[in-house]
Structures are given as structure tokens and as C-alpha cells.
Design a protein around this motif. Structure first.
Motif, PDB file in Angstrom:
ATOM      1  N   UNK A 255      -9.523  20.100  86.904  1.00  0.00           N
ATOM      2  CA  UNK A 255      -8.901  20.642  85.597  1.00  0.00           C
ATOM      3  C   UNK A 255      -8.404  19.077  85.700  1.00  0.00           C
ATOM      4  N   UNK A 256      -7.617  18.998  83.618  1.00  0.00           N
ATOM      5  CA  UNK A 256      -6.968  17.517  83.745  1.00  0.00           C
ATOM      6  C   UNK A 256      -6.010  18.151  83.365  1.00  0.00           C
TER       7      UNK A 256
ATOM      8  N   UNK B 121     -12.936  20.219  91.368  1.00  0.00           N
ATOM      9  CA  UNK B 121     -13.263  22.038  91.521  1.00  0.00           C
ATOM     10  C   UNK B 121     -12.774  22.315  93.462  1.00  0.00           C
ATOM     11  N   UNK B 122     -13.205  20.860  94.052  1.00  0.00           N
ATOM     12  CA  UNK B 122     -13.738  20.711  95.385  1.00  0.00           C
ATOM     13  C   UNK B 122     -11.673  21.003  95.967  1.00  0.00           C
ATOM     14  N   UNK B 123     -10.693  21.006  94.676  1.00  0.00           N
ATOM     15  CA  UNK B 123      -9.207  20.142  95.399  1.00  0.00           C
ATOM     16  C   UNK B 123      -8.709  19.614  95.628  1.00  0.00           C
ATOM     17  N   UNK B 124      -9.335  18.302  95.200  1.00  0.00           N
ATOM     18  CA  UNK B 124      -9.017  17.037  95.512  1.00  0.00           C
ATOM     19  C   UNK B 124      -8.296  16.330  94.291  1.00  0.00           C
TER      20      UNK B 124
ATOM     21  N   UNK C 230     -11.323  17.240 107.968  1.00  0.00           N
ATOM     22  CA  UNK C 230     -11.873  17.708 109.454  1.00  0.00           C
ATOM     23  C   UNK C 230     -11.509  19.244 109.479  1.00  0.00           C
ATOM     24  N   UNK C 231     -12.288  19.957 110.329  1.00  0.00           N
ATOM     25  CA  UNK C 231     -11.862  21.724 110.435  1.00  0.00           C
ATOM     26  C   UNK C 231     -12.959  22.420 109.306  1.00  0.00           C
ATOM     27  N   UNK C 232     -12.895  23.570 109.281  1.00  0.00           N
ATOM     28  CA  UNK C 232     -14.078  24.697 108.681  1.00  0.00           C
ATOM     29  C   UNK C 232     -13.940  24.616 107.585  1.00  0.00           C
ATOM     30  N   UNK C 233     -12.415  23.972 107.199  1.00  0.00           N
ATOM     31  CA  UNK C 233     -12.070  23.720 105.407  1.00  0.00           C
ATOM     32  C   UNK C 233     -12.349  22.337 104.859  1.00  0.00           C
ATOM     33  N   UNK C 234     -13.129  21.668 106.050  1.00  0.00           N
ATOM     34  CA  UNK C 234     -13.331  20.376 105.050  1.00  0.00           C
ATOM     35  C   UNK C 234     -14.408  20.191 104.343  1.00  0.00           C
ATOM     36  N   UNK C 235     -14.592  19.541 103.462  1.00  0.00           N
ATOM     37  CA  UNK C 235     -15.296  19.227 101.858  1.00  0.00           C
ATOM     38  C   UNK C 235     -16.604  18.436 101.953  1.00  0.00           C
TER      39      UNK C 235
END
Length: 622
Positions: free
Chosen positions: A197-198, A216-219, A244-249
Motif C-alpha cells: 500500500x502506498x 505486504x509483509x508489514x514493513x 525474532x520470534x514466531x512472527x519474524x519475516x
């Protein structure tokens, strides 16, 4: 448009062809003959029935002597317009709606010959105000404000993407915001089909000014854009999911541990910024390699396999950077267990990104220690110098020709089983089983596969073909580990030696050559026979004629032969592909797999024999 003008004016059914629509023109001259109701002829208004010279009649609303509003117009030939004006005989181009002073004005619906439609407000015969336009062939739709026929003001434009067969993608590109004279201009939000999204400023259909781009990955990246390109980002405004953690991209913690903790956040942001800059190019590369070996299906989506990933690395010569493909397997996060070297392991796009970042660090970190942002600098160098210039330029036996690749991959599963049998435990890496160049050479000897065609020297040349080192000392690579891709491509190379296409083509060419020679001899015999039948009474005259006929016959036959040869050569080219498929079939089903099965049978008997002898020895000792 349909403009009805009284006396010295005309009924003008014309469209200005805005937005590449089909211009059409129908003109009917109207001169009032009489008005049924009593009124001042020049100023009559309201509901009227008017008769025109020539037999035309209009029954409907008038304003100051002009048709204005709904009505029924009957042409002298019987054609009737009721509310709606038709612009062609097939009635595929029409307008239905309000009229003011002989102009399309107010609310109305217009259908064009192209199938495009507009429904909304009009003024002076052009789209003006709120309205919806649908472009059928372009697959686009706009809902919003119009001014003098152009998108102008707030609006939403959607690009509807469709697959073959009319199927629609789950998401579409969509812009919601300001328009100026038909272009995205001002502030607006663009929703990309891929999920990004822009939101920010636009100028002449391009991102220009301050904006925020969310991948799309939330960055999320905030900063200045110019001519659709991102300038230096504002790092203070960057937010991204935790690495880090389970939600890492991006799974690059193995690298972050090598960097001082105070610099880790900045390193993450910078490497993510480089990823975002190259996102579309790397996605295109991912899509290209994930389709290798599959039949032609451009709209299908595949996951990248480890086999295709190795192909990408080899095409970009990454294995010439002091690291082997097998070593890269061990660097990839999450690679554990016996499937670490499997060609069937799939990789998601973010896993490919993580792998490339890790590879870049191992290749370039020593030479770039002085760089401020080490991870981003290494990754940028790898992508710029190695990946982008070389990716999609496929090398090697397996994927170079699409049709051949689709046939070859059908043998991958069985060959993987063979590969595993001949792999040996690498003590330096625990229980990790791999194959070295030396073991690959021994495999061919164990299978009794070497002969005067496939010699040890020729086989070694194929095994070391991708080796980057001293050409005079190729034995130095005997202990280098090979991946299944390198193993399989050696098999494909052996197939060309054991069952060469050239032999099949020579056989075909020899047959065609014999047939051409036979036709040529027959042609000459026919010409001589014609000459022998010449009437002796007219020998001189007929001799000249016969010479002419003979030359014509020979020339004609030459042309026929040339056409036949050209057709046969085309046939040979077509047969080349078929012969390649036959080569694979013969090599694997008549040579390689039978030899492997025989090897298993022999080794199994040998093991059983040794086991029995061991038992006998143990009993004797007891």
C-alpha cells in the motif's frame, strides 16, 4: 449526443470520442411544420406533439421551442427513439437519460460501440459531475468526479486483473484519491494487488512528494518519492515486525548475533530498506525460477524448490565465490535433519530473501567491514553484482530448454533415491550424508557404467565442469561436495554421451540423402527417355526442343529437391527435440536404472552372504 434544433438547425447525434470512444454522427434536419397545441411557435414549452417537415414527429417535453426532457421521436422511416437515443442500427451505441436544450445534461447512461459504459452526470454533452465509467477491454473502472469529460476531483480507479478463461484474481490494483485532468495528482492511496500500500502525494500519475509505503509483509517506510522512486528514507519513521520470534519475516538472527546490539535495529531497518527497493525484481526472479521444469502455465503460481534455488545460484555463479552449494544448504535457517539436501524442499519468498542476505554476508563481509551498514551493503552488492545481471540466464543441462526440462524432471524422484544410496556420512557435520566428486566417480565404476564412449576422463570433465580453480590441477576438487542438482546434471551429460542425438540425426540424414539421390537418378532417366523418343524426321528441331524440355525438367526437379530438402531439414529440427526425449528414455530406462537395480541386487546378496558367514563364525567360536 442528440441535439434537436428547430427550423434552420438539426438533430445532431454525435459523440466527441473522449477516451478513445467511437465517434458517430447522424444528422436529421428538422423544420417545424405545425404544433398540435395552440402556442407561440417560437416560445412553446411543456408537453407538446410537434410535426416536422418530411414526416418526423416528436411527442414529449419542450422548453422555449426546443426538445427538452423525455419524449418519443418517430423518424419518417418508422424508427422510433423513446427516452433513449440510438446511434447505430444495431443499437449497440446509445444514450438514455436527461436532455437540456438539446444537450445531454443531468443524469444519463451512455453505452459505446466498444462496450464501454458511463452512468452518471452530464453537462453540455460531456461527462461532468459524479459518474461511473467502465472500460470493458481494458478491465478498468472509475467511480468519482468528472470535469469536462475527464477524471477530476475525488475518485476511485480499479484495474481488474483477469486470468485466462475469464477467472478474476483475488485482489486488484486500486487507487483512491485526487485526480487532475485525468491523472492521479494530489493526495491518494494506491492498493497493490500483491498486498503493498502506498499513501501519499502524487504528480502526473507518479508517486511524488512525501509518502508512506507499506509492504505486504508489514514493513513501513516513510520518506520522499520522486518520479515514482523512493529517495533516502526517514529512518525515524520506519517500523517493522520483529525479526525474532514466531512472527519474524526475515530469519537473519544468525547474522545479527555477529553485530553489536546497539547497531542491530539500524542494521535491520537498512537491510529491509534494500529488500523493499529490490522487491519487485526479486519477486520476478522468484516467479521465473519457481516455474522451471513445469509445463507452460504462465498464470499458475508455484513455490520455489531447493532444486530451482540451486539453479539460480549456479546461474549467478555464487558457487565460484568460495562457497559450495552444499555449504549454502547448511547456512539456510531451519535446515535440519535428513532433508537438508533434498531437492524437493520448498522455499517461500521471504525464505529466499533470508537465504540471499546470509549468503551475501558470508561472501562479502570480510571486504566490507568498513561499511556503516554491513548487512545492507553486503546484500546490495550481491543483488547488484551477481543476482540481477545473471538471473534468468539459465545454464546447465537441466533447465536450459523448457520442453526438455519438463521431460527430465520426471526422472528426478528415482534419481534422488539413487543419490541417497551413494551418499556417505560427513563426519565433520554429524550425521549429515552428502556426496563428493570422488564418490560420484566411484558410483559410475560400481555401476560398471564406464566404456570407450563414457571414459573416466570424459566423466571427470563433466563432474568438474563448474569447478573454479587451477585447470591443471582438477584433482584438488575430488573432495568437494556436490548437490543433487550437480549430480543430476552429470547424469544428463552422460545421457548425451551414451545415447547421443547426433547418431540418430545422422541416421535420419543418411536415409534422406539416399532418397534424394534416388529421386535425382530417376529424374535424369526420365529426361533421357524423353530424348530417345524424339522423332528422327525432325531431329535438329526436336533436339533443340528436347534440350529445352530437359533443362526445364532438371530445373523443375532441382526446385522440387530444394523444397523437399528444406522440408526435410525442418523435419530434422523437429525430430531433434523428439530425439532428446528418446535419449532420456533410453539412458534412464535401458542403462542407468537397470544398472542401479543390478548393483542393489549384487550388494544385497553380498551383504547376506557376509552376514551368514559371520553367523557361522560366531557359532564355530561358541
Amino acid at each position: 449526443m442528440g441535439t434537436f434544433e428547430r427550423r434552420n438547425q438539426s438533430l445532431n447525434l454525435e459523440d466527441k470520442a473522449k477516451w478513445n470512444e467511437d465517434p458517430e454522427l447522424i444528422v436529421v434536419l428538422l423544420n417545424i411544420k405545425r404544433v398540435r397545441e395552440e402556442s407561440c411557435e417560437d416560445e412553446f414549452s411543456g408537453q407538446r406533439e410537434v410535426y416536422f417537415e418530411g414526416g418526423h414527429v416528436h411527442k414529449g417535453m419542450f422548453s422555449k421551442g426546443l426538445m427538452d426532457g423525455w419524449g418519443i421521436f418517430t423518424h419518417l422511416n418508422g424508427l422510433t427513439y423513446e427516452g433513449t437515443v440510438y446511434y447505430n442500427e444495431s443499437k449497440t451505441s446509445w444514450y438514455k437519460g436527461d436532455w437540456v436544450m438539446n444537450n445531454r445534461e443531468g443524469r444519463g447512461e451512455r453505452c459505446y460501440v466498444s462496450g464501454n459504459t458511463y452512468s452518471g452526470e452530464w453537462k453540455c454533452n460531456v461527462r461532468h459531475g459524479e459518474g461511473t465509467m467502465k472500460w470493458l477491454k481494458l478491465g478498468q473502472q472509475y467511480v468519482g468526479r468528472w470535469c469536462e469529460g475527464l477524471q477530476h476531483g475525488k475518485g476511485t480507479h480499479v484495474w481488474i486483473q483477469k486470468r485466462e478463461g475469464g477467472l478474476q484474481y483475488f485482489q486488484n490494483n486500486q487507487y483512491h484519491g485526487d485526480f487532475l485532468h485525468g491523472q492521479r495528482h494530489g493526495h491518494g492511496v494506491f492498493y497493490y494487488a500483491g498486498g503493498a500500500i502506498y499513501e501519499g502525494e502524487w504528480k502526473n500519475n507518479k508517486k511524488h512528494g512525501q509518502g508512506k509505503l507499506t509492504s505486504k509483509n508489514g514493513h513501513i517506510f516513510k520518506g520522499e518519492f520522486k518520479d515514482d522512486k523512493m529517495m533516502t528514507p526517514d529512518l525515524s519513521g520506519i517500523r517493522s515486525p520483529s525479526l525474532s520470534g514466531p512472527d519474524r519475516i526475515l530469519n537473519i538472527e544468525c547474522l545479527l548475533r555477529k553485530i553489536p546490539q546497539r547497531k542491530q535495529d539500524t542494521e535491520c531497518k537498512q537491510v529491509e530498506f534494500v529488500v523493499l527497493q529490490r522487491d519487485s525484481q526479486l519477486r520476478s526472479i522468484y516467479s521465473f525460477y519457481s516455474r522451471l521444469g513445469h509445463s507452460d502455465c504462465p498464470h499458475n503460481t508455484f513455490l520455489l524448490s531447493r532444486l530451482q534455488f540451486w539453479c539460480l545460484l549456479k546461474d549467478c555463479s555464487i558457487h565460484h565465490r568460495g562457497i559450495t552449494l552444499t555449504q549454502i544448504n547448511r547456512l539456510i535457517p531451519g535446515n535440519t535433519g535428513p532433508e537438508i539436501h533434498s531437492p524437493f524442499t520448498s522455499m517461500l519468498f521471504h525464505e529466499l530473501l533470508s537465504s540471499l542476505i546470509i549468503i551475501a554476508f558470508h561472501i562479502h563481509s570480510k571486504d566490507m567491514k568498513s561499511q556503516r551498514n554491513l548487512l545492507a551493503s553486503c546484500f546490495s552488492k550481491l543483488v547488484t553484482d551477481d543476482i540481477l545481471p545473471n538471473a534468468t540466464k539459465v545454464k546447465g543441462f537441466l533447465f536450459r530448454e523448457p520442453d526438455f526440462a519438463a521431460a527430465a524432471v520426471t526422472y528426478v524422484k528415482e534419481c534422488w533415491e539413487v543419490f541417497q544410496v551413494f551418499c556417505r556420512v560427513n563426519t565433520a557435520h554429524g550425521e549429515d550424508k552428502t556426496m563428493t566428486c570422488r564418490q560420484l566417480l566411484w558410483m559410475f565404476k560400481d555401476l560398471n557404467f564406464l566404456d570407450h564412449h563414457l571414459t573416466t576422463g570424459k566423466l571427470w570433465e563433466m563432474i568438474t565442469a563448474g569447478y573454479q580453480g587451477d585447470p591443471e590441477n582438477l584433482t584438488s576438487c575430488v573432495d568437494l561436495e556436490v548437490t543433487f542438482l550437480e549430480f543430476f546434471e552429470v547424469l544428463l551429460g552422460c545421457a548425451q554421451v551414451k545415447c547421443p542425438v547426433s547418431d540418430m540425426l545422422e541416421e535420419s540424414r543418411g536415409r534422406f540423402s539416399s532418397e534424394r539421390r534416388a529421386r535425382s537418378e530417376q529424374s535424369e532417366s526420365d529426361a533421357l527417355q524423353t530424348d530417345a523418343q524424339t522423332d528422327s524426321k525432325h531431329s535438329q528441331t526436336m533436339e533443340d526442343s528436347t534440350q529445352f524440355v530437359r533443362s526445364q525438367l532438371i530445373n523443375s526437379e532441382d526446385e522440387t529437391l530444394q523444397q523437399t530438402e528444406a522440408t526435410e531439414e525442418d523435419g530434422l529440427i523437429l525430430q531433434t527435440s523428439q530425439h532428446k526425449f528418446e535419449t532420456l528414455h533410453r539412458f534412464f530406462n535401458h542403462f542407468f536404472f537397470p544398472a542401479f537395480n543390478h548393483y542393489l541386487s549384487v550388494t544385497s546378496k553380498t551383504k547376506n552372504k557376509l552376514a551368514n558367514e559371520k553367523k557361522k563364525t560366531e557359532r564355530h567360536e561358541e
